[in-house]
Design a protein around this motif. Structure first.
Motif, short mmCIF file in Angstrom:
data_model
loop_
_atom_site.label_atom_id
_atom_site.label_comp_id
_atom_site.label_asym_id
_atom_site.label_seq_id
_atom_site.Cartn_x
_atom_site.Cartn_y
_atom_site.Cartn_z
N HIS A 145 0.82 -1.20 0.00
CA HIS A 145 0.00 0.00 0.00
C HIS A 145 0.86 1.26 0.00
O HIS A 145 1.90 1.33 0.66
N LEU A 147 0.41 5.58 0.44
CA LEU A 147 -0.46 6.71 0.78
C LEU A 147 0.00 7.94 0.00
O LEU A 147 1.19 8.21 -0.12
N THR A 150 -4.66 14.24 -1.10
CA THR A 150 -5.74 14.87 -1.85
C THR A 150 -5.16 15.89 -2.83
O THR A 150 -4.25 16.65 -2.49
N SER A 162 -2.21 5.88 -9.81
CA SER A 162 -2.82 5.31 -8.61
C SER A 162 -2.62 6.19 -7.40
O SER A 162 -3.40 6.13 -6.45
N THR A 178 -5.51 0.56 -7.71
CA THR A 178 -5.57 -0.02 -6.37
C THR A 178 -4.25 0.14 -5.62
O THR A 178 -3.30 0.73 -6.13
N ASN A 179 -4.23 -0.39 -4.40
CA ASN A 179 -3.05 -0.39 -3.53
C ASN A 179 -2.58 1.02 -3.18
O ASN A 179 -1.40 1.27 -2.99
N SER A 180 -3.54 1.95 -3.12
CA SER A 180 -3.23 3.31 -2.74
C SER A 180 -4.44 3.94 -2.07
O SER A 180 -5.57 3.64 -2.43
N SER A 181 -4.18 4.80 -1.10
CA SER A 181 -5.24 5.56 -0.44
C SER A 181 -4.81 7.01 -0.35
O SER A 181 -3.62 7.32 -0.29
N LYS A 182 -5.80 7.92 -0.33
CA LYS A 182 -5.53 9.35 -0.25
C LYS A 182 -5.77 9.84 1.17
O LYS A 182 -6.75 9.45 1.82
N VAL A 210 -5.98 -1.22 9.75
CA VAL A 210 -5.32 -0.48 8.68
C VAL A 210 -3.88 -0.98 8.55
O VAL A 210 -3.11 -0.94 9.51
#
Length: 461
Positions: A145, A147, A150, A162, A178-182, A210
């Motif tokens: 993952h 991060l 925004t 991504s 995928t494999n990323s979050s903001k 998480v």
């Protein structure tokens, strides 16, 4: 029967010379729609169109021309090298031109800043550098993952997309990213919520569900995301969080680096030392393709050939890059001049913004602009500026920020001319300015994080 191969009835010279762009080039083109002139020559901060008109450049090749068009010192170095029969293409083989660049980058950039990085040539563009950084972070940590923030923009290939926030650009991927979050960028909640509060809590709680990320990737100034500029204390807090939780910090300096914010690296002001740094755009100094990925030595765990590319060894870029480092970065003189002229730009933009309710100045250094209360105003002002002979673009998810990005070598007179054109264009679009108190700077915010030391163990400056 043979096909009819007769020439067209109308001789080609009678057809508009721009037709070939419409006929053959993909619909994906964009800048030429805003600036339809056909350009022929350029020098410094001026472009010449084939109809004889000149244009002042506040775009600088999207940041790839920090030293202007065809800088004579860089041009002569390139011409001398080509006339000598020097190697142009070499993959990752040893060449004299690469040796000179590596030596100069070490002596002019790394050693004076007490930075210890290995240099990787990942391919010709910024997105190649980002891809290599993401791959290496996952390889070294064994985690998947990533991060990001925004409104971030990190490139147009799938891995870079991504970790990009812009929905229009993400939609072009054609598959799930995928494999990323903001997570929230500095001041995303307008100061109402401490940005790292949630992240610190879940990373410290084994029951949060998480997973720990491999890395966090960040821009110090969101060049495509609306010119939001992270405060030094926010960057130090981010660096400390990454160090505490053994998360790699990737700094994307593709657009904000190479002097655009007044220092060679945009993170120097904050005092942090990222684990991985992505550079491109102006690293060649001349608009030639080149990218670098800077890696902490202990993270350089690639197998030979595990990340490669045909065009990662462009020796013409090494030559002009070396010339640029020697010409502009042998001491702090050039950077001091950049900071002085950037202050002039900021003052000019602030004066324009002060005439329109709700307008604010955003960004840092020569990566600055104005956000107007009416989100549609920036695009209209950019179009009106073009009609007056100025190339200036927009930024932000709704193109709501008028973005100025002049060459770092621009003169004060040229800078003032460009600002005057923007002022006239703003008056045409929004009406005459109304004198009021000076507009606030959107990125000069109060508040501080009290988190002790930065990533080098030194007190935050």
């Amino acid at each position: 029967m043979r096909p009819d191969t007769a020439m067209p009835t109308d001789p080609p010279t009678t057809r508009p010379r721009t037709n070939v762009f419409e006929e053959l080039e993909s619909q994906v083109r964009s800048y030429c729609r805003s600036w339809p002139a056909t350009f022929t020559t350029a020098a410094g901060s001026t472009l010449q169109a084939e109809n004889g008109r000149s244009y002042l450049d506040f775009f600088a090749g999207a940041g790839a021309l920090n030293y202007g068009h065809n800088h004579p010192v860089l041009l002569e170095a390139l011409l001398d090298y080509l006339r000598s029969g020097g190697i142009v293409h070499s993959l990752d083989m040893h060449t004299a031109a690469k040796r000179d660049f590596l030596t100069t980058f070490r002596d002019r950039i790394l050693v004076p800043r007490d930075l210890d990085y290995k240099l990787m040539f990942p391919g010709p563009t910024g997105t190649n550098s980002v891809e290599s950084a993401l791959k290496l972070a996952r390889k070294v940590t064994g985690r998947q993952h990533i991060l990001s923030f925004t409104n971030a923009f990190h490139g147009m290939t799938l891995g870079a997309l991504s970790v990009t926030g812009n929905s229009m650009k993400r939609n072009g991927a054609g598959l799930p990213l995928t494999n990323s979050s903001k997570i929230p960028y500095d001041d995303y909640f307008s100061g109402a919520t401490e940005d790292f509060l949630w992240l610190e809590r879940v990373l410290s709680d084994s029951g949060s569900g998480v997973d720990k990320p491999a890395a966090i990737i960040v821009e110090t100034v969101q060049g495509e995301g609306g010119l939001s500029a992270a405060r030094p204390e926010w960057l130090r807090a981010l660096s400390e969080l990454c160090r505490t939780h053994e998360i790699l910090l990737i700094l994307d300096d593709v657009q904000a680096g190479c002097g655009r914010t007044g220092e060679f690296f945009s993170f120097e002001e904050s005092g942090i030392v990222p684990d991985i740094v992505c550079l491109s755009k102006s690293i060649s100094g001349f608009g030639l393709s080149m990218a670098l990925t800077l890696i902490r030595p202990q993270l350089d765990q690639w197998e030979p050939g595990e990340h490669n590319g045909t065009f990662r060894g462009q020796n013409t870029s090494f030559v002009t890059g070396t010339a640029a480092l020697n010409e502009f970065w042998s001491d702090d003189t050039f950077a001091e001049g950049v900071r002085e002229r950037a202050a002039e730009l900021h003052d000019g933009l602030a004066q324009i913004a002060s005439g329109y309710a709700g307008a604010v100045v955003k960004g840092r250094g020569f990566l600055s602009g104005i956000k107007f209360q009416d989100a549609s105003a920036a695009s209209k002002i950019a179009a009106a500026s073009y009609e007056r002979g100025l190339l200036v673009e927009t930024s932000g998810p709704e193109d709501e920020v008028l973005k100025t990005m002049p060459a770092l070598t621009i003169s004060s007179d040229e800078l003032r001319s460009g600002v005057d054109i923007i002022a006239a264009a703003a008056a045409e679009v929004l009406g005459a300015p109304v004198m009021q108190e000076a507009a606030p700077d959107a990125d000069m915010r109060g508040g501080a994080y009290n988190r002790g030391t930065d990533s080098r163990g030194e007190e935050g400056k």
